[in-house]
Structure formats: structure tokens, C-alpha cells
Scaffold this motif. Structure first.
Motif, short mmCIF file in Angstrom:
data_model
loop_
_atom_site.label_atom_id
_atom_site.label_comp_id
_atom_site.label_asym_id
_atom_site.label_seq_id
_atom_site.Cartn_x
_atom_site.Cartn_y
_atom_site.Cartn_z
N ILE A 153 2.94 4.47 1.27
CA ILE A 153 3.23 3.07 1.59
C ILE A 153 1.97 2.38 2.07
O ILE A 153 1.67 1.25 1.67
CB ILE A 153 4.36 3.01 2.62
CG1 ILE A 153 5.65 3.44 1.94
CG2 ILE A 153 4.51 1.62 3.21
CD1 ILE A 153 6.77 3.75 2.85
N VAL A 175 5.08 10.08 2.70
CA VAL A 175 5.77 8.79 2.51
C VAL A 175 4.98 7.65 3.17
O VAL A 175 4.61 6.68 2.50
CB VAL A 175 7.23 8.84 2.98
CG1 VAL A 175 7.85 7.46 2.96
CG2 VAL A 175 8.03 9.80 2.14
N PRO A 176 4.67 7.77 4.47
CA PRO A 176 3.87 6.68 5.06
C PRO A 176 2.50 6.52 4.40
O PRO A 176 2.01 5.41 4.28
CB PRO A 176 3.71 7.11 6.53
CG PRO A 176 4.75 8.11 6.78
CD PRO A 176 5.02 8.78 5.48
N ARG A 192 -0.01 -0.84 0.45
CA ARG A 192 -0.30 -2.00 1.29
C ARG A 192 -1.79 -2.34 1.20
O ARG A 192 -2.18 -3.48 0.99
CB ARG A 192 0.08 -1.69 2.74
CG ARG A 192 0.07 -2.87 3.66
CD ARG A 192 0.68 -2.49 5.01
NE ARG A 192 0.14 -1.23 5.51
CZ ARG A 192 -0.98 -1.13 6.21
NH1 ARG A 192 -1.67 -2.20 6.50
NH2 ARG A 192 -1.40 0.05 6.62
N ILE A 211 -1.68 9.93 10.48
CA ILE A 211 -0.23 10.07 10.30
C ILE A 211 0.18 11.50 10.65
O ILE A 211 1.20 11.72 11.30
CB ILE A 211 0.19 9.69 8.87
CG1 ILE A 211 -0.16 8.23 8.61
CG2 ILE A 211 1.68 9.88 8.69
CD1 ILE A 211 0.00 7.80 7.17
N PRO A 234 7.22 13.73 5.72
CA PRO A 234 6.98 12.69 6.74
C PRO A 234 5.55 12.18 6.76
O PRO A 234 5.27 11.12 7.31
CB PRO A 234 7.29 13.41 8.06
CG PRO A 234 8.11 14.57 7.70
CD PRO A 234 7.73 14.97 6.32
#
Lengths: 287, 271
Positions: free
Chosen positions: B210, B206-207, B214, B178, B203
Motif C-alpha cells: 500500500i 500488505v502495508p 501511495r 513496518i 502483516p
């Protein structure tokens, strides 16, 4: 002059440890402006390592990378320029989305380029329209979109930076055939409309055959060949010998040739195949 | 920065130490650490150091890799040494200048402490170098199995540890991916002051969050699909068995213990 050039590019992982691996071994490559290059190769052949050198995410162990004739590792400024000149979109780019709205996410790249607000908005709109991201979608949270939509938003995020060279790593992986065709069409249109150089890493030989102008074949950390599509598939046997695939239609024609039919050996799309069979019929060969 | 994490760093091999039962290794490591603290003079400590060197040599892990494990605690070692030099007031005075008093006792204690902490860290990293994280958690689970009646159970805890350890490299990988993706979009993570840098991490984080959720859902789903329901009625693929090696290991540490006790008795105490 070539837009992208590598000079004796060598990269080694974990230098000085027992785990040292040479991922790229003196790669020399010249890509002309406006080409649509497909990069193919086996897993671990160095494709991903190679493309991460083009925008300076990896620093060469030896050799250099030149974008527009400029060595990108010369100074901090040249490196930063390279980041914006070469847009790199990774595999599964939808997992990099983070902003509150789709608009803000697409604007992330242009914002980092320190453009004016109007310019940013213009670019976001342009990229969104291009990738089929609708006005309603721009207001939504990127996490509320479907998989294919997210992918297009992520690609728009890189396109909005309007790079001279756009590189996409496996842009179609994990999509259904319809989604795949949409993305491929989009990539080709982008190149045709902007005249930029585009490079896609792909596993699908059908995809490559459909849109590329040049094919770069990587094998064991080196460039095996860099040639036009028909020339590449003329050497189908070699591709198969290093564990790569060729389009199914090429395989059929290889078989036909082996059975003694005088067919061309550079057929790689169904349209070409039809034309070729028509030609043979006209010449009275029994097919 | 994130690459410096060395928890559960495993150095694959097939040495006698690698082949020992993880339960025995865990117990012996703890025993070894206790004995290090029982050492009262340099002879005893030297003896323990010698046995540690022998164990390291047997493990086949390169000396360079073993010494690297000391690097992260260099600051603690220096700090302890400095405190000891200035605050221990036994033995002959070496330096007496204004408020600084250095004595032989202080210097000896400082050296003693340095060796002690290093031996401690090397011994415990030898455990993680020669035992894979799964083996360690399996060993812990088996060692604590008498506590089964506890709520949630030992198995759940061990499973959580295994999963956590298993996902450290995955998360590091994800983090790097990322980071690269955002860098490719012009994110600047290297320059700026503390606040700017913390902001620049959004930035990436956050991913990452998530993705972790998942992954957690996917893993839970996959586990349920394979009918995972905790420890009840569960059998093991790898059954742990003590072997001759473990007896030798045990004897080795027993001799070391005996040696330290004897040396403690025969020579003058330093600390």
C-alpha cells in the motif's frame, strides 16, 4: 522500584565499518511507575534509538535494559515478555494497518499474546471505546477511514495489548490541532485510568508542557536532563542553546525577566502565565 | 536478509575512477569483461588481474569492500570449480579412483575459471562502487540514444530504471520500519516452518504494498506538477563530457588488450 531502567546503555550503528555511529552513549535512566514522560531532542539525538531499546527491537551494543527489574536480553522468554509489557507505537502508525477489518487489526496484538477469544474481544472493545473508535468503524476496512481515524485505530492496536509501559513516537505529527488535542487527551486519560507508565516522543513543546509529568531531554546520544516539567523549562536557555524550542509563553516570560520584571522563570502554560501576571498586579508591579 | 542486496551500491569518493565519464566506464567495463574471456593462459589472465588491481587501487575503494562483492557468488564459483575438476579430462592424470578421474587439465581449468569469474564480478562491482546509480542510468541513456525511434523511447526506460534504483533503499527502509512496528505488536517473524513464516510476512507485505502505491501516486503527481512530459525538449543539469581521464582510461584498457593478445600468442594455451 523503577519500572524501566537502563544501565550504561550504548548503541552503535554499523559496528566495524567506516560508517560506525554512536547513537546512544552510556545512557543511565530510571523511570518510575505511572509517570508520563515526554522525550524531546533534536533530530538524530538518539530518541528513536532509545525507545526501540525498551521493548528489545534493538540490542544494546553495551549495557542493559531492565523492565520491572528484569534484564530483557537474558533469554528469549524475557525478550518476548518485554514486547508485551512495553507497547511501542511508531511514528505514523496508520501505515502499519493491514487487516480486513478494523476489529481484526486491533486484535492483532492481543492475538499474538495468545489470549482467549473472549479476552481478545473484551480488550479490543475496551481499546476501541477508549480511542473513540465506533462500533460501525470496527466492521469497516481500515483503509476506508480518514487519516485521524486510522491513527486512533493504530494506537488502539497497541493499547489493546494493555502494556505496562506505553511508548508513542510522535503520536501527533501530521494531525490538525483538533486531532492533536484528541490524541493528547486520550494519552493522558489512558495513563490516569490504567496507572500505566506512558512515554511520548514529541517535537511540540506545547504538547509536552500540556500533559507530561517528566521531561527527558536527549542531546547528542546522551541524556541532557531528566526532570519535572517546571524544572526543565527553568533551564530554557540551555534548551535553546542545543537547538530545542520551549513553549512560546516561556519565551515571553524569559523576555519579561530580561526587561527587569520579577517574574517566575518556570512558566510554561498560558494558565500559569495568567496567574503570574495577576500575582504581579496584586503586588503592585506595573505590568 | 534484505540488507544483503548490493545492487547499485555506491561508494562515494573523488578518485580518478570516480571522476571518469560514466559512458566511458560502462564501455570499458564491458570491454574488460570481453578481454577476460579472451585470455587463454595464466600469463594473460595474470596480466588482466594486475590491471584490475591497479584500477581498484586507483579507485580508493577499500579492498575489504571490493572483496565483499565476491561473497554472494561464492556458491557459483565453488560449483563451477568442482564441475571443471571432475569433467575436464585433458593433461596428466592426477587421481584415478573408481569413477573419479582428476587430471592436471581439470585442476588448471578450475583455477582459471575461479580467477575469471572473480575478476568479472570485481570489475563490474568496481563500476557500481565508483558510479552512482543515477550516473549509470544517465550513461546508459546516452549510450543508447541512437535507439530513440523505439516506442516509448530510451528516456522512459532510463527514467524507470532511475526511479526503481532510487526507491530500493527507501523500500528497504520502509520494510524495516513496518517489520519493527509489527514486531512491537508481538508479530513473530523468526520462528516456525516455511508456511508459518510466509504467513507471518502478510502483516508486513500488505502495508508495504500500500505504501509503495501511495509513493508511486505521489511521485507521479509531483512529476506532473513540475511539468514532466518525457524526453522531449529536456535539457540536462549535468552535461557529460569526456575528459583527459577518459582518454587515459581508454589507453589503459587498450594496453591491457594488447598485452593479453601478445601474451596469448607467446605462451601455450591452457583453456
Amino acid at each position: 522500584m523503577s519500572i524501566l531502567k537502563t544501565d550504561n546503555l550504548t548503541y552503535k550503528y554499523s559496528v566495524g565499518t567506516p560508517f560506525e555511529v554512536t547513537a546512544l552513549d552510556s545512557v543511565n535512566l530510571e523511570v518510575e511507575k505511572g509517570e508520563l514522560v515526554a522525550v524531546i531532542g533534536h533530530t538524530g539525538s538518539g530518541k528513536s534509538t532509545l525507545i526501540q531499546h525498551f521493548n528489545g527491537l534493538l540490542k544494546p551494543t553495551e549495557g542493559s535494559v531492565l523492565v520491572d527489574g528484569q534484564d530483557i536480553w537474558e533469554s528469549k522468554k524475557t525478550l518476548r515478555d518485554a514486547r508485551f509489557k512495553v507497547g511501542l507505537c511508531f511514528q505514523y502508525p496508520e501505515y502499519q494497518l493491514f487487516e480486513e477489518t478494523v476489529f481484526a487489526d486491533i486484535a492483532f496484538g492481543p492475538k499474538n499474546m495468545k489470549l482467549s477469544d473472549e479476552e481478545i474481544k473484551e480488550r479490543v472493545m475496551r481499546a476501541a471505546e477508549f480511542t473513540g473508535v465506533t462500533k460501525e468503524m470496527l466492521e469497516k476496512s481500515p483503509f476506508d477511514l480518514s487519516g485521524g481515524e486510522k491513527r486512533r485505530v493504530a494506537i488502539a492496536g497497541v493499547m489493546a495489548m494493555e502494556p505496562e509501559i506505553l511508548i508513542l513516537d510522535e503520536p501527533t505529527s501530521g494531525l490538525d490541532p483538533k486531532g492533536r488535542d484528541t490524541i493528547l487527551r486520550l494519552i493522558r486519560d489512558y495513563r490516569d485510568n490504567t496507572g500505566s507508565t506512558v512515554m511520548i516522543v514529541s517535537h511540540s513543546m506545547e504538547d509536552v508542557a500540556k500533559i507530561a509529568t517528566k521531561v527527558l531531554v536527549m542531546n547528542r546520544a546522551t541524556v541532557m536532563s531528566y526532570d519535572t516539567v517546571p524544572e526543565t523549562y527553568r533551564h530554557a536557555e540551555e534548551l535553546l542553546s542545543v537547538g530545542l524550542d520551549v513553549p512560546q509563553i516561556t519565551k515571553i516570560f524569559m523576555d519579561l525577566k530580561r526587561r527587569g520584571l520579577p517574574v517566575r522563570d518556570d512558566v510554561y502554560t498560558v494558565e500559569q502565565a495568567v496567574a503570574e501576571i495577576d500575582r504581579l498586579r496584586k503586588e503592585g508591579v506595573n505590568v | 536478509m534484505i540488507k544483503d542486496i548490493t545492487i547499485g551500491q555506491f561508494f562515494p569518493g573523488d578518485s580518478v575512477i570516480h571522476r571518469m565519464d560514466p559512458r566511458m566506464k560502462l564501455i570499458l567495463t564491458i570491454v574488460y569483461i570481453v578481454i577476460i574471456f579472451l585470455c587463454k593462459n595464466f600469463w594473460a589472465l595474470g596480466f588482466m588481474l594486475l590491471s584490475l588491481v591497479i584500477m581498484c587501487a586507483l579507485s580508493g575503494v577499500p579492498a575489504k569492500v571490493i572483496l565483499k562483492s565476491i561473497k554472494p557468488i561464492a556458491i557459483i564459483i565453488t560449483f563451477t570449480a568442482i564441475l571443471n575438476i571432475f569433467y575436464v579430462r585433458t593433461g596428466e592424470p592426477l587421481l584415478d579412483w573408481h569413477f573419479i578421474h582428476i587430471t592436471t587439465g581439470g585442476v588448471f581449468t578450475a583455477i582459471f575459471m575461479i580467477i575469471r569469474i572473480c575478476a568479472l564480478v570485481v570489475a563490474s562491482s568496481l563500476l557500481t562502487y565508483t558510479t552512482s546509480p543515477t550516473q549509470i542510468t544517465d550513461g546508459i541513456e546516452r549510450l543508447f540514444s541512437p535507439l530513440k525511434f523505439m516506442r516509448g523511447g530510451v528516456h522512459t526506460l532510463a527514467m524507470m530504471m532511475t526511479i526503481a534504483l532510487r526507491f530500493i533503499p527507501t523500500l528497504i527502509d520502509e520494510f524495516e520500519k513496518i517489520t519493527n512496528a509489527q514486531k512491537a505488536r508481538g508479530a513473530d517473524l523468526e520462528t516456525g516452518n516455511l508456511v508459518e513464516r510466509a504467513k507471518a510476512l502478510i502483516p508486513v507485505l500488505v502495508p508495504l504494498f500500500i505504501t509503495s502505491f501511495r509513493r508511486a501516486y505521489e511521485l507521479a503527481f509531483a512529476m506532473e506538477c513540475r511539468c514532466y512530459h518525457g524526453a522531449e525538449g529536456r535539457t540536462r543539469m549535468k552535461i557529460m563530457k569526456y575528459s583527459k581521464l577518459d582518454v587515459f582510461g581508454f589507453l589503459f584498457i587498450l594496453i591491457a588488450t594488447g598485452g593479453v593478445i601478445a601474451l596469448n600468442m607467446f605462451f601455450r594455451h591452457v583453456v
